[in-house]
Each structure stands twice: as structure tokens, then as C-alpha cells.
Design a protein around this motif. Structure first.
Motif, PDB file in Angstrom:
ATOM      1  N   SER B   7       0.785  -1.221  -0.076  1.00  0.00           N
ATOM      2  CA  SER B   7      -0.003   0.052  -0.031  1.00  0.00           C
ATOM      3  C   SER B   7       0.933   1.124  -0.072  1.00  0.00           C
ATOM      4  O   SER B   7       1.709   1.321   0.766  1.00  0.00           O
ATOM      5  CB  SER B   7      -0.997   0.046   1.263  1.00  0.00           C
ATOM      6  N   ALA B   8       0.649   2.362  -0.856  1.00  0.00           N
ATOM      7  CA  ALA B   8       1.170   3.388  -0.987  1.00  0.00           C
ATOM      8  C   ALA B   8       0.601   4.426  -0.435  1.00  0.00           C
ATOM      9  O   ALA B   8       1.067   5.637  -0.039  1.00  0.00           O
ATOM     10  CB  ALA B   8       1.781   3.910  -2.530  1.00  0.00           C
ATOM     11  N   ASN B   9      -0.747   4.619  -0.373  1.00  0.00           N
ATOM     12  CA  ASN B   9      -1.378   5.720   0.036  1.00  0.00           C
ATOM     13  C   ASN B   9      -1.169   6.820  -0.460  1.00  0.00           C
ATOM     14  O   ASN B   9      -1.097   8.116   0.350  1.00  0.00           O
ATOM     15  CB  ASN B   9      -1.515   5.509   1.600  1.00  0.00           C
ATOM     16  N   GLY B  10      -0.567   6.978  -1.614  1.00  0.00           N
ATOM     17  CA  GLY B  10      -0.430   8.620  -2.123  1.00  0.00           C
ATOM     18  C   GLY B  10       0.995   8.895  -2.075  1.00  0.00           C
ATOM     19  O   GLY B  10       1.559   9.725  -2.744  1.00  0.00           O
ATOM     20  N   ALA B  11       1.602   8.168  -1.124  1.00  0.00           N
ATOM     21  CA  ALA B  11       3.144   8.373  -1.070  1.00  0.00           C
ATOM     22  C   ALA B  11       3.869   7.387  -1.973  1.00  0.00           C
ATOM     23  O   ALA B  11       3.184   6.440  -2.437  1.00  0.00           O
ATOM     24  CB  ALA B  11       3.441   8.210   0.248  1.00  0.00           C
ATOM     25  N   SER B  12       4.923   7.686  -2.034  1.00  0.00           N
ATOM     26  CA  SER B  12       5.925   6.950  -3.158  1.00  0.00           C
ATOM     27  C   SER B  12       6.603   5.882  -2.366  1.00  0.00           C
ATOM     28  O   SER B  12       6.842   4.830  -3.032  1.00  0.00           O
ATOM     29  CB  SER B  12       6.948   7.833  -3.610  1.00  0.00           C
ATOM     30  N   PHE B  13       6.490   5.810  -0.965  1.00  0.00           N
ATOM     31  CA  PHE B  13       6.904   4.700  -0.444  1.00  0.00           C
ATOM     32  C   PHE B  13       5.617   3.453  -0.072  1.00  0.00           C
ATOM     33  O   PHE B  13       4.573   3.988   0.166  1.00  0.00           O
ATOM     34  CB  PHE B  13       7.414   5.064   1.035  1.00  0.00           C
ATOM     35  N   ARG B  14       6.025   2.569  -0.472  1.00  0.00           N
ATOM     36  CA  ARG B  14       4.802   1.406  -0.123  1.00  0.00           C
ATOM     37  C   ARG B  14       5.369   0.589   0.906  1.00  0.00           C
ATOM     38  O   ARG B  14       6.308  -0.054   0.991  1.00  0.00           O
ATOM     39  CB  ARG B  14       4.751   0.612  -1.720  1.00  0.00           C
ATOM     40  N   VAL B  15       4.332   0.372   1.756  1.00  0.00           N
ATOM     41  CA  VAL B  15       4.479  -0.492   2.932  1.00  0.00           C
ATOM     42  C   VAL B  15       3.610  -1.846   2.744  1.00  0.00           C
ATOM     43  O   VAL B  15       2.683  -1.899   2.082  1.00  0.00           O
ATOM     44  CB  VAL B  15       4.124   0.333   4.413  1.00  0.00           C
ATOM     45  N   GLN B  16       4.172  -2.833   3.502  1.00  0.00           N
ATOM     46  CA  GLN B  16       3.559  -4.024   3.569  1.00  0.00           C
ATOM     47  C   GLN B  16       2.350  -4.247   4.676  1.00  0.00           C
ATOM     48  O   GLN B  16       2.712  -3.470   5.784  1.00  0.00           O
ATOM     49  CB  GLN B  16       4.366  -5.371   3.579  1.00  0.00           C
ATOM     50  N   ASP B  17       1.487  -4.680   4.557  1.00  0.00           N
ATOM     51  CA  ASP B  17       0.496  -4.911   5.638  1.00  0.00           C
ATOM     52  C   ASP B  17       1.004  -6.152   6.383  1.00  0.00           C
ATOM     53  O   ASP B  17       1.428  -7.436   5.871  1.00  0.00           O
ATOM     54  CB  ASP B  17      -0.738  -5.509   5.122  1.00  0.00           C
TER      55      ASP B  17
END
Lengths: 743, 67
Positions: B7-17
């Protein structure tokens, strides 16, 4: 979250601070010389957000109040991730007390320190530590983020879960130890019970035997009590019955004698039915004398009853003969039938007698006529012998005689004469029968009268005393019972008819009653002895049963205790197995968590390297690219001018500051991604002199790159001693002076 | 099953659930088990997985859940 207005009163070095109309996008540049309050503005912002500052410990937050003031306040107007305006207000005093309120669109959202902090946590997206690691970069704070990496990678959540599982395992292990100690105590208690399998059965059997003996003793006691009561009751009844005999009245009737006999017999049967010879062996049967007396007396009455039965049978026979009772088969003709038969015979005899009378007249006339004709004929036969004048006279008078046949006339006259004689004889017979019928009827009437007299005598005697009844019955002559009754009255029945004999008999009865009273007393004494023995036996058996029941109850209680201990042991063992299984599952889960944490961390570092690969060339103006961080955020970076990887530790301080700034920006993006929301909500970042160790050119380049970033970090607070005028003109500029900042 | 797209949520950083990563890790461990359907170890593995997913789902705050 975008800051729109920051106000404070008596906070840090500012008596009053009001930063209004803050832009939602672009830089907010705070400039001024040292000690002018640049960092104090960012500290005020931090105080508003978290109720504490970067420099002051939480317990020393009262030091944030402006010197000389007793209390201070800070008010922060911001737009939340939901694009709704919020107002956060905090107040603190010298005693360290704080108050806080948070309103959303003018409505109170939270009140109190803890409630406001809880409400602000999702709005900011991190706690104070995360804020320092991501959204805030202070001068001299360029080290590696500590726990924030774990949080942003999502590992913290798994670590917390692992910690919770460890705590649970520890708790379960302690519970198992506790239960094992309890189990040892339970086993010791079980051993001390020292139960034997057969004991309960033996005690229950002993109790059953005791109960059975109680029942036997109760039955014995009840039997002796019943015998005692039975003897008393029967004795009373015998005495009452005998008293009726001892003072009798000779004028009583047969039924009264019979009833007295029945009463005495019933009373004697009652005492005989007690079975005293069976229960009190050896003992003579009680009241034998009375029974013998009663038997003799009953024999008298039974003999009389037989005679009276003959009387009654004769009476019934007479009644049936007289037509007063329904006839029975085999009965002779009744009085009415015999009377009808005799009447019929009388009538028929009368009728035939009349017929004979009428026939006799006719026969006489015809006989005379015949004899006359015969004489005439005979005269004609003998007329020759008659004088002449006689013959002439006959011829003149009866001329036809001469024409009649002579023998025929003679025979006719003889026949008529015989008829007359036969008729006369038959008439005599009929008359005799008529007389006999009349005499029979008279005899029947006499017999009927006698029968009615006999019946009346029997009926009237039945209501009299026995003595008068016998006298009246004996007065009847020619009766079938008379001889028997006379013999009875002079023999067996004499005591019932003679006062002297009756007195002698009742005296004998009284004597035997006295003997029975003695027997009764002796019996009662023996029974009283048996009763005493039986009562003592019953008490002994009851005491024995109580002791046996107590022994059974005690053994049952010990069994229940054993069952309880075994159940507790089993429950403990089952719970231990369950807890050991749970510990094993949690240990396995912990291993899975560690594996997943490693995967998460690796993925996060890979993503961090990807984002850093975009940011590093921007902040270094292309001089460096392709950074490679390891799990410890250590690594190397590719230098463009050297075309070779350079370890981060080998970089100059300025480049390390730039790389650190890029890392902070990447973590900010990770924070935004991790915080969730709609993803498009802008955010602020506060940088307190981030480029202090950079040269002027490198600092400007980094600042330009920072302000030119395209992303959710739209509001960038930067505190720096000085900046170029073009940068200041393009941003919101807040100049600070050592005396007072100006908004 | 591959990991879901971060999930990036608009940011360029994508995080894992973390939940997805944990679920995938557990599933992978179960798939690599020699007898994943009948053995006691596999059953314990499934039980541990269920425990973890339940705990993680219930303990993490809604803001930390994946979009």
C-alpha cells in the motif's frame, strides 16, 4: 495534517506568539541568528502536538513556561486528514499540571491530556518518538532512527504480539508449576486417605445388617405390644360378655341368648387368635374353661335351634298348604286345591243324583205299565183259568191285549223292572259320594283352622321369652317337634328354663372367668418382661445402626474426598496438557512471527532503497545515486563522479547530512503510507536547521530540492540562520530577532 | 500465493501489511510441510497460524490496517 495557525502565550521565550495564515503548500522558512527563537517556534509546535518538547523531559515540562509567568498556553489550528479544521489547545502551569482540549469544526472532540493524545495519535500518524524520527529533524539529530524503522516496517506490531505470546507462555509455565505443586499436595492427601476398596461395601453391609436387626427388634416390640394390648382388650371383652351371662334374666328371648353366645365366642376368638401358645411357649391355652363352658352352652342352643328349625319348617309347610306362602316343588296339594277338588266332586254327585232321581220316576212308570200289560197278557193266557166275569171285564176294557205278543211284553216288563232296580242302586252310590264330599270339605275346614291356630301359636311364641316360647310350643298337640322339645326342656335345655339350674351354670361361668383373670395376669406379667427385653434390644440395635451409619457416612465422605482429589488431579493434568499445548503453539507462533518479521524488515529495506534511489540524486544534485542500505541502515552509495560505491561512513559530513535528509524524507513517506487515510491528505514536516553542516551551495541545493518535492509533504517548516532572498520570497518567511519574533 | 501489492496511500513509499505478510509466511510454512493435511505438526502449525492472525487482527489499531 496542515498547520494553519500557531499561537502561544508565555511559552519558552515568547510572551506571546501568533503565526497566522500559514500556507498549506510550500515552505515556512524561519530565519534569524542564534538565540533568536527559531527552534523555540518548532518546540512550541511540538509542545502543542504532544504536550512536551524535544529538549525538555516530560516531567520538567513546567520549565517551558516563560520565565516570570505562572502558566502558559499554546493553541494550534490545523486541518486534519479529513480536511476538517481542528483546534488543539494546551495549558500548563508551574506545578506541571496540564489541560488540553481538541475541537473539530468547533465541536469538542476530546478533553483531557490522555483523551487528546489518543485523538491526536491517528491524526499525526505517529507518537512522539516517531515524530522525532520522521516529521521532525533537529539540529544535531541525524542518527539512525531507532524503533521507528521497526514500526514503519510493521515489525513492531509482530514484535508486540511476540512479546505478548512470551508473557502468556511465561504465565502458562508458572501456572503449570503452581499446578504441579498442587498436584503433589493432592497426591499426598490421596495417600494419607489410605482408602481400601472393600471397606465401604463392608460398612454398608454392616449397616444393612444393623437396619435389619432394628426391623426385627421393632417387629418383636410391636408383637409384644400388640399381644399386651390384645390381651387387655380381649380380657375386657370376655369380662363384658361373661357379665351378661352371670346376671341373666330368664325372661330373655332366644335371640338374646344367641347374641350373648356370639359375643362370648367373638371375645374368646380374639384372645385365641393372638396365638399366645405360639409366642409364649410353654404356656397353656388361655380361657380354655370359658371355651368349654361356651361350647356346652352353645350345644344347648344348637339343639334348641334344630328343634325350632323343625317348628319353622312345619310352620312354613302349613303356610304353604294354607296358600299363605308360595308353594315349593314336591309339596302336596294345598288346602284350596283340595277344597276345589271336593267341591267339584260334590257338584258332580249332586247333578248325577238328580239325574238318577228323574230317571227313577220314568223307569217306575214304564215298569208299572209293562207289568200291567204283562198281567193283561198273562190274564189272557190264564184267562182261561180266570172266572168268566174277570175275563169278560178284561176283554171289554182292554180289547187290544188280545193282540199283543205275550212273551215280548213279559220281557219288557222284566227289563223295565231291572232298570228301576239298577237306577235305585246307582242313586244310592251317587248319594254316598255326595255325602263323602261334603264330609271332606268339613274335615278340610277343621284342619285349616287347626293349622292357623298352630301358626298363630308359633308366631306369638316367637316374640316371648324362651321359657314361655317353649311352654306354648309344648302346649300344641300332635306336632312333630313336641317329643323332641319336651326331651330338650327336661334335659339340655333345663338351665335355660329353670332359674336354679341357670344360677348353677352362671356360677360355674363366674368361677371360670376368675380363673381366666388369673391366667390373664400371669400372661401380662410374662409379656411385660418380654416387652422390657424387646425395648432394650431395640435401643441396642438402634445404637448399633447409628454407629454403622456413621461409619458408612465417614467412608462415603472419604470416598467423596478421594473423588474430589482425583477430579482435581485430573483437571490439573488436563489443564497442564492444555497449557503445554498452548505453550507449544505459542512457541511455534513465535517462530512464525520471527520469520514474518524478517520478511517484513527485508521488504521494507528493499522499498526504502527504492525510494532512496529516487531521493538521493535529487538532494545531491546527481552526484550520488543508487544507495544500498542493509537491515541496519548501513551500506554504501554510488558516487557518480567516481563511478564506484562509496560506504556511507566514508562520505563527507555534508553529503551524509543530505543522505540523512533523504532518508528522513523517505521515512516520512513510509509514515504516511503506514498511517493510512485517503493518501492524498497533505502533511507538514519540521526541519530545525537541517543543513547546518552543509556549505551554502549544498544547503541551497538541498533546500530547493526539498521544496520542489512532489508528494504529500506539502508544508515544510525549515529553521535556518539565513536564506537567499528568492527562496524567502517564494515561501512564508518568519524572521526572528533575539528580542521577539515577528509573524 | 504471492504477497499483495504494498500500500502506498499516495506516497511513493509502499508498505506491507503485516497481517498479509504473516499470513503468507504461515501459509508458506504450511505448504512446505511434508504432510500438511494429516500430521500433528501441521495441525499445530495451523493452530499457531490461526492464533497469530486472530491476535493480530484484533490487537492492531484500525489505522494500522491495510487500506
Amino acid at each position: 495534517m496542515i498547520i494553519r495557525r500557531l499561537q502561544s502565550e508565555n511559552i519558552l521565550r515568547f510572551e506571546k506568539l501568533d503565526l497566522d495564515d500559514l500556507p498549506a503548500r510550500g515552505g515556512i522558512l524561519i530565519t534569524g541568528p542564534n538565540e533568536s527563537g527559531k527552534s523555540a517556534i518548532l518546540e512550541t509546535l511540538c509542545l502543542a502536538l504532544f504536550g512536551r518538547t524535544v529538549q525538555l523531559a516530560p516531567e520538567a515540562i513546567a520549565a517551558a513556561i516563560h520565565w516570570g509567568a505562572d502558566q502558559g498556553s499554546v493553541t494550534l489550528d490545523f486541518v486534519g486528514p479529513d480536511q476538517i479544521p481542528h483546534t488543539l489547545r494546551r495549558q500548563l502551569d508551574r506545578q506541571g499540571n496540564q489541560e488540553a482540549t481538541l475541537t473539530r469544526d468547533g465541536k469538542l472532540l476530546a478533553s483531557g491530556i490522555e483523551a487528546v493524545d489518543r485523538a491526536m495519535r491517528p491524526i499525526i500518524g505517529c507518537d512522539f518518538s516517531g515524530y522525532l524520527d520522521t516529521l521532525y529533524q533537529a539540529q544535531g539529530r541525524h542518527g539512525r532512527p531507532n524503533g521507528t524503522i521497526q514500526t514503519l516496517a510493521g515489525v513492531t506490531l509482530l514484535q508486540e504480539l511476540g512479546t505478548a505470546l512470551d508473557a502468556e507462555n511465561h504465565s502458562l509455565a508458572r501456572q503449570i508449576e503452581t499446578r504441579q505443586a498442587e498436584q503433589a499436595g493432592l497426591r499426598e492427601a490421596l495417600t494419607s486417605l489410605n482408602l481400601r476398596e472393600a471397606t465401604l461395601g463392608e460398612r454398608e453391609a454392616a449397616h444393612q445388617r444393623a437396619c435389619s436387626r432394628i426391623a426385627t427388634a421393632n417387629a418383636t416390640l410391636a408383637r409384644w405390644s400388640g399381644l399386651e394390648a390384645g390381651i387387655a382388650q380381649a380380657g375386657q371383652r370376655i369380662a363384658t360378655a361373661c357379665n351378661g351371662w352371670i346376671s341373666p334374666s330368664p325372661e330373655i328371648d332366644r335371640t338374646a341368648w344367641h347374641n350373648r353366645g356370639v359375643a362370648l365366642d367373638s371375645a374368646l376368638r380374639e384372645i385365641e387368635s393372638l396365638g399366645l401358645t405360639r409366642h409364649l411357649d410353654p404356656v397353656d391355652p388361655p380361657a380354655t374353661g370359658l371355651r368349654q363352658w361356651h361350647t356346652d352352652w352353645t350345644a344347648r342352643l344348637e339343639e334348641l335351634e334344630k328343634i325350632l328349625a323343625t317348628v319353622e319348617a312345619e310352620r312354613q309347610r302349613l303356610l304353604r298348604w294354607l296358600g299363605a306362602a308360595a308353594p315349593q316343588p314336591g309339596d302336596p296339594a294345598t288346602l284350596a286345591a283340595e277344597r276345589a277338588r271336593l267341591t267339584n266332586r260334590e257338584q258332580r254327585a249332586k247333578k248325577r243324583h238328580e239325574q238318577r232321581k228323574r230317571r227313577a220316576t220314568g223307569f217306575v212308570v214304564l215298569s208299572l205299565g209293562g207289568w200291567f200289560a204283562t198281567l193283561v197278557v198273562w190274564q189272557k193266557i190264564i184267562q182261561d183259568h180266570l172266572p168268566g166275569w174277570v175275563s169278560a171285564s178284561l176283554d171289554n176294557a182292554l180289547p187290544f191285549l188280545n193282540r199283543a205278543p205275550n212273551l215280548l211284553l213279559l220281557y219288557t216288563a222284566v227289563a223295565l223292572t231291572l232298570l228301576v232296580l239298577w237306577n235305585l242302586t246307582a242313586r244310592g252310590f251317587v248319594g254316598n259320594r255326595l255325602r263323602k264330599a261334603v264330609a271332606g270339605k268339613e274335615r278340610l275346614d277343621q284342619q285349616a283352622a287347626t293349622a292357623w291356630q298352630t301358626i298363630d301359636t308359633i308366631d306369638s311364641a316367637a316374640g316371648l321369652s324362651l321359657k314361655k316360647q317353649v311352654e306354648q310350643l309344648l302346649a300344641l298337640e300332635n306336632t312333630p317337634w313336641r317329643d323332641d322339645l319336651k326331651h330338650w326342656s327336661q334335659g339340655a335345655g333345663a338351665p335355660l328354663l329353670d332359674d336354679a339350674r341357670l344360677t348353677a351354670e352362671t356360677g360355674l361361668l363366674a368361677e371360670r372367668l376368675h380363673i381366666f383373670a388369673g391366667e390373664q395376669n400371669r400372661l401380662r406379667e410374662r409379656i411385660a418382661t418380654r416387652l422390657l427385653t424387646a425395648g432394650q434390644e431395640q435401643a441396642d440395635r438402634q445404637a448399633e445402626a447409628v454407629m454403622a451409619a456413621a461409619a458408612v457416612a465417614d467412608e462415603q465422605a472419604r470416598r467423596r474426598e478421594q473423588n474430589r482429589l482425583n477430579a482435581a488431579l485430573a483437571a490439573h493434568e488436563a489443564q497442564n496438557r492444555q497449557d503445554r499445548h498452548a505453550i507449544g503453539i505459542r512457541t511455534l507462533a513465535k517462530e512464525l512471527l520471527q520469520g514474518a518479521s524478517g520478511t517484513l524488515h527485508t521488504l521494507f529495506v528493499e522499498e526504502l532503497n527504492r525510494v532512496m534511489a529516487e531521493l538521493v540524486p535529487v538532494v545531491t544534485r546527481g552526484r550520488y545515486h543508487t544507495p544500498r542500505f542493509d537491515d541496519a541502515l548501513q551500506g554504501e552509495i554510488q558516487a557518480t563522479h567516481r563511478n564506484e560505491p562509496v560506504p556511507l561512513t566514508a562520505l563527507s559530513t555534508g553529503v551524509r547530512r543530505q543522505v540523512s535528509l533523504a532518508l528522513r524524507l523517505a521515512l516520512c513517506q513510509a509514515l504516511i503510507a503506514r498511517a493510512g487515510g485517503d493518501g492524498s491528505s497533505p502533511r507538514f514536516i519540521a526541519l530545525d536547521e537541517p543543513l547546518a553542516y552543509s556549505d551554502r551551495k549544498r544547503g541551497r541545493e538541498s533546500l530547493e530540492a526539498l521544496l520542489a518535492l512532489d508528494g504529500p509533504l506539502t508544508q515544510i517548516w525549515v529553521a535556518a540562520p539565513e536564506m537567499e532572498a528568492d527562496l524567502l520570497a517564494a515561501s512564508r518567511h518568519i524572521p526572528c530577532t533575539p528580542d521577539q519574533p515577528q509573524s | 500465493m504471492p504477497l499483495p501489492e504494498p500500500s502506498a496511500n499516495g506516497a511513493s513509499f509502499r508498505v506491507q501489511d503485516p497481517l498479509f505478510v504473516l499470513e503468507a509466511h504461515c501459509r508458506k510454512a504450511l505448504e512446505h510441510h511434508p504432510n500438511p493435511t494429516r500430521s500433528i505438526e501441521a495441525a499445530r502449525l495451523r493452530e499457531a497460524t490461526q492464533l497469530l492472525l486472530t491476535r493480530l487482527e484484533t490487537t492492531r489499531s484500525p489505522g494500522e490496517k491495510s487500506a
